[in-house]
Design a protein around this motif. Structure first.
Motif, PDB file in Angstrom:
ATOM      1  N   UNK A   1      -5.281  24.777  34.206  1.00  0.00           N
ATOM      2  CA  UNK A   1      -4.271  25.696  34.734  1.00  0.00           C
ATOM      3  C   UNK A   1      -4.070  25.520  36.239  1.00  0.00           C
ATOM      4  N   UNK A   2      -2.844  25.791  36.692  1.00  0.00           N
ATOM      5  CA  UNK A   2      -2.520  25.612  38.112  1.00  0.00           C
ATOM      6  C   UNK A   2      -3.442  26.410  39.026  1.00  0.00           C
ATOM      7  N   UNK A   3      -3.720  27.660  38.658  1.00  0.00           N
ATOM      8  CA  UNK A   3      -4.533  28.476  39.565  1.00  0.00           C
ATOM      9  C   UNK A   3      -5.935  27.902  39.728  1.00  0.00           C
ATOM     10  N   UNK A   4      -6.460  27.259  38.686  1.00  0.00           N
ATOM     11  CA  UNK A   4      -7.789  26.641  38.811  1.00  0.00           C
ATOM     12  C   UNK A   4      -7.730  25.365  39.645  1.00  0.00           C
ATOM     13  N   UNK A   5      -6.634  24.627  39.549  1.00  0.00           N
ATOM     14  CA  UNK A   5      -6.459  23.447  40.391  1.00  0.00           C
ATOM     15  C   UNK A   5      -6.360  23.863  41.860  1.00  0.00           C
ATOM     16  N   UNK A   6      -5.608  24.934  42.108  1.00  0.00           N
ATOM     17  CA  UNK A   6      -5.451  25.432  43.481  1.00  0.00           C
ATOM     18  C   UNK A   6      -6.794  25.946  43.997  1.00  0.00           C
ATOM     19  N   UNK A   7      -7.518  26.690  43.166  1.00  0.00           N
ATOM     20  CA  UNK A   7      -8.838  27.196  43.571  1.00  0.00           C
ATOM     21  C   UNK A   7      -9.763  26.037  43.913  1.00  0.00           C
ATOM     22  N   UNK A   8      -9.718  24.983  43.126  1.00  0.00           N
ATOM     23  CA  UNK A   8     -10.561  23.812  43.378  1.00  0.00           C
ATOM     24  C   UNK A   8     -10.200  23.161  44.713  1.00  0.00           C
ATOM     25  N   UNK A   9      -8.919  23.027  44.969  1.00  0.00           N
ATOM     26  CA  UNK A   9      -8.487  22.429  46.229  1.00  0.00           C
ATOM     27  C   UNK A   9      -8.906  23.300  47.411  1.00  0.00           C
ATOM     28  N   UNK A  10      -8.694  24.607  47.303  1.00  0.00           N
ATOM     29  CA  UNK A  10      -9.070  25.519  48.388  1.00  0.00           C
ATOM     30  C   UNK A  10     -10.586  25.522  48.593  1.00  0.00           C
TER      31      UNK A  10
ATOM     32  N   UNK B   1       4.293  30.060  42.400  1.00  0.00           N
ATOM     33  CA  UNK B   1       4.484  31.505  42.539  1.00  0.00           C
ATOM     34  C   UNK B   1       3.278  32.153  43.218  1.00  0.00           C
ATOM     35  N   UNK B   2       3.538  33.262  43.904  1.00  0.00           N
ATOM     36  CA  UNK B   2       2.456  33.971  44.577  1.00  0.00           C
ATOM     37  C   UNK B   2       1.407  34.470  43.598  1.00  0.00           C
ATOM     38  N   UNK B   3       1.825  34.842  42.392  1.00  0.00           N
ATOM     39  CA  UNK B   3       0.859  35.335  41.408  1.00  0.00           C
ATOM     40  C   UNK B   3      -0.126  34.233  41.021  1.00  0.00           C
ATOM     41  N   UNK B   4       0.327  32.995  40.990  1.00  0.00           N
ATOM     42  CA  UNK B   4      -0.558  31.865  40.674  1.00  0.00           C
ATOM     43  C   UNK B   4      -1.590  31.686  41.780  1.00  0.00           C
ATOM     44  N   UNK B   5      -1.126  31.767  43.017  1.00  0.00           N
ATOM     45  CA  UNK B   5      -2.027  31.644  44.168  1.00  0.00           C
ATOM     46  C   UNK B   5      -2.986  32.837  44.203  1.00  0.00           C
TER      47      UNK B   5
END
Length: 116
Positions: A10-19, A46-50
């Motif tokens: 999922x996108x939010x997990x990819x973003x969390x990993x990058x952060x 979307x902001x909700x994903x972040x």
């Protein structure tokens, strides 16, 4: 780390990993963590994903949000010690849950044998 909409994760997990990688690399030291709006713009999502990604990092005790002040990166030493304390608490909770589960199994077994 590039974010891929085609990846199975999922996108939010990819973003969390990058952060997470950026935090560990020290990119946000001595600065407030970026806002949801700026992160959404950066990751083109979307902001909700972040927001979901940020919640993951909060649960991992890498960042902390202070109402009215912003979101801040915890020092890595502090995050590690908080994580260690949490894992000890989780071990105790897990042992307690296992004990409760065994008690429930025993009661269920007695109920089932009484119903026969």
């Amino acid at each position: 780390m590039p974010i891929s909409r085609d990846a199975p994760s999922p996108l939010h997990l990819q973003i969390a990993s990058d952060l997470r990688q950026r935090i560990r690399a020290g990119e946000f030291e001595q600065k407030t963590f970026p806002s949801l709006r700026s992160l959404a713009k950066h990751y083109e999502t979307a902001q909700v994903t972040v927001h979901d990604a940020v919640k993951v990092l909060q649960q991992e005790k890498l960042i902390v949000s202070v109402s009215g002040k912003g979101t801040f990166v915890l020092p890595l030493e502090e995050a590690a010690s908080v994580g260690a304390n949490d894992s000890e608490g989780l071990t105790e909770q897990l042992a307690s849950l296992r004990t409760e589960l065994e008690e429930v199994k025993e009661r269920l077994s007695r109920l089932e044998s009484g119903a026969s």
